[in-house]
Design an enzyme around this catalytic site. Structure first.
Site, PDB file in Angstrom:
ATOM      1  N   SER A 165       0.912  -1.326   0.082  1.00 38.66           N
ATOM      2  CA  SER A 165      -0.095   0.109   0.169  1.00 38.66           C
ATOM      3  C   SER A 165       0.779   1.223  -0.069  1.00 38.66           C
ATOM      4  O   SER A 165       0.420   2.345  -0.321  1.00 38.66           O
ATOM      5  CB  SER A 165      -1.006   0.024   1.190  1.00 38.66           C
ATOM      6  N   GLU A 211      -6.576  -1.466  -6.537  1.00 38.77           N
ATOM      7  CA  GLU A 211      -5.910  -0.871  -7.386  1.00 38.77           C
ATOM      8  C   GLU A 211      -4.793  -1.627  -8.023  1.00 38.77           C
ATOM      9  O   GLU A 211      -3.936  -2.237  -7.482  1.00 38.77           O
ATOM     10  CB  GLU A 211      -5.068   0.281  -6.424  1.00 38.77           C
ATOM     11  N   ASN A 215      -4.622   6.590  -1.340  1.00 41.17           N
ATOM     12  CA  ASN A 215      -3.701   7.125  -0.184  1.00 41.17           C
ATOM     13  C   ASN A 215      -2.850   8.447  -0.711  1.00 41.17           C
ATOM     14  O   ASN A 215      -2.506   9.250   0.044  1.00 41.17           O
ATOM     15  CB  ASN A 215      -2.560   6.014   0.133  1.00 41.17           C
ATOM     16  N   HIS A 234      -3.692  -3.952  -5.009  1.00 40.98           N
ATOM     17  CA  HIS A 234      -3.815  -3.262  -3.667  1.00 40.98           C
ATOM     18  C   HIS A 234      -5.056  -3.417  -3.497  1.00 40.98           C
ATOM     19  O   HIS A 234      -5.989  -2.525  -3.798  1.00 40.98           O
ATOM     20  CB  HIS A 234      -3.436  -1.677  -3.609  1.00 40.98           C
TER      21      HIS A 234
END
Length: 525
Positions: free
Chosen positions: A130, A163, A201, A151
């Site tokens: 991540s 992802e 993120n 991810h």
């Protein structure tokens, strides 16, 4: 769908999937592949951990059967395809190996280097990292082209987003194969480049950072900021309660990793207040205390909510309220007399530089002449036409249940009471907060829109994939680019320019991508 039950280039259901690392995330990924019909092999370096993971997955599938979400026969068939293995060599026949071990670059490189000596050349390798660079993870491999980032979000069996990250050396065919495979598993894959934070993120940082900054600046307490972002902004959870759930140590580590990877870009600067929580071991729910006290029986702090006030009998609307134009109908429905007046010439002509458009927006005049206006990114106290009271942005003023007000230093208490009574008459609770530039919702949303626009311009992901990721990965009420189009790129730009005027560190400077869209009145999505 092909005859093998996949779409495009995805793996056939008969292909064996290996999951290396059997913690919570590894178990979740294994469960997803297993329920999708694949044979699954589990490996963990710790003796006995893989067998324990099999038992844990069996228990979760049993709970799904009890809830009626999975047929008992399907559960039994799935468990027949699941097996632990004791050696990496036992993964030789796998066609997809997913790594879910600790977030440490050397450990991941060592694992994949070992896997390369075991699996066939056709086996697809995937890391669930991540925060690390997929390119760096694959840098130690003989054939880095077959390594891709997958991810998943926790819990993997529940959350739809995956992802699919293409490293600098990843072959397009490998990324396509991974994308089609997770799509066939019933997930929502999005493609992204190997950049710090990937999509979610990276773009989500302002949701936390602006709330923490507002708290640090003394604008409002955590419970009030959370309530405003939930009840006015439409977010599922506020950032203080959400980071307590995630873990302050985890959230702060991601923020710091992205910031450091982007060479200390001021837009990504971590929060000192959050760092202090981490240093004190107050990591949130898992330690019993973070921003909030989670001990059994501990009272939950309540947001600041104004006492009932009398609404004004009449108002004057000068010009256009912009994104808050929906308030006009609500005011009229509430039976408050509303006259329409032109924007005063002195206000319409105010400023020709940064933020001029935002400053020329209309306002509501209270009976004593105090101007009540949507925040434009500047502080109410710096308004060249005092006294004034700002109100915050709402996702939808009709359905919002709370609105925040920020009075200028010269606003009379009677005017604040009148503004409070107005929104209460519209069915809203009111939180009076400090005079923060951009307030709470507006500065957060403006930053999210800008981060998303910048990510598209930098090739992180497509506009559609970014909005999909933010809606499905972190449950935002709207994709940030769609939200930006509804607000108008020029409005978002002007809010950020005014914020930049108030805090000229570079943190709020609008991206070139947003500036270009605003100048041409183009769409972001």
């Amino acid at each position: 769908m092909t005859a093998s039950g996949t779409s495009g280039t995805g793996l056939p259901r008969t292909s064996t999937v290996a999951v290396v690392g059997t913690g919570t995330m590894g178990q979740g990924i294994a469960q997803v592949a297993l329920v999708a019909g694949h044979p699954v092999r589990l490996y963990d370096a710790a003796p006995g951990r893989a067998a324990q993971a099999v038992d844990a997955i069996a228990a979760r599938l049993g709970r799904l059967v009890a809830k009626g979400a999975l047929a008992a026969a399907d559960r039994d068939a799935a468990l027949g395809r699941l097996a632990p293995v004791d050696r990496l060599a036992d993964l030789a026949e796998t066609e997809l190996a997913v790594e879910a071990i600790l977030e440490e670059l050397g450990a991941k490189q060592q694992l994949f280097t070992a896997l390369e000596t075991v699996v066939s050349d056709r086996c697809l390798l995937a890391t669930n990292t991540s925060s690390l660079s997929v390119t760096a993870v694959g840098g130690a491999l003989r054939h880095p082209g077959r390594l891709v980032g997958l991810h998943f979000f926790n819990p993997a069996p529940v959350l739809p987003l995956v992802e699919v990250v293409r490293g600098h050396a990843t072959d397009r065919a490998a990324a396509d194969r991974a994308y089609d495979t997770v799509a066939a598993w019933g997930k929502t894959p999005v493609r992204c480049a190997d950049t710090p934070g990937f999509i979610v993120n990276r773009i989500a940082r302002p949701f936390y950072a602006e709330a923490f900054r507002g708290y640090e600046e003394g604008g409002a307490d955590p419970a009030t900021i959370d309530a405003v972002l939930r009840e006015s902004g439409g977010f599922r959870m506020g950032p203080f309660e959400l980071t307590d759930l995630i873990g302050q140590d985890v959230n702060e580590a991601v923020t710091r990793s992205v910031w450091e990877s982007l060479f200390h870009d001021p837009k990504f600067t971590p929060s000192l207040a959050q760092r202090r929580l981490v240093d004190a071991g107050l990591h949130g729910r898992k330690t019993g205390r973070g921003w909030y006290d989670h001990a059994d029986g501990a009272p939950r702090p309540r947001p600041h909510t104004a006492e009932p006030c009398e609404a004004p009998a009449k108002l004057a609307l000068h010009g256009d309220l912009g994104p808050a134009a929906g308030l006009v109908a609500l005011i009229e429905e509430a039976g408050i007399a509303l006259s329409r007046e032109p924007v005063p010439e002195t206000l319409a002509a105010a400023g020709t530089g940064a933020g001029a458009e935002a400053r020329s927006r209309g306002f509501l005049a209270l009976p004593d002449g105090t101007r009540l206006s949507l925040t434009d990114g500047s502080a109410a106290t710096t308004d060249p036409h005092p006294p004034g009271i700002r109100f915050d942005l709402a996702l939808d003023y009709r359905t919002a249940t709370r609105v925040a007000l920020a009075p200028s230093a010269t606003a009379a208490p009677e005017a604040v009471a009148a503004a409070t009574g107005l929104f209460q008459a519209l069915g809203k609770q009111v939180s009076v907060v400090g005079d923060l530039p951009g307030m709470i919702v507006a500065r957060t949303v403006a930053m999210l829109v800008d981060f998303a626009a910048d990510a598209v311009a930098r090739g992180v992901a497509s506009a559609a994939d970014i909005d999909t990721a933010m809606r499905t990965g972190v449950n935002y009420p709207r994709g940030p680019l769609h939200w930006g189009d509804q607000l108008g790129a020029a409005w978002v730009r002007d809010v950020l320019e005014n914020l930049h005027d108030a805090c000229p560190t570079g943190r709020y400077a609008p991206s070139q991508a947003l500036i270009r869209r605003a100048a041409t009145e183009g769409k972001l999505l």
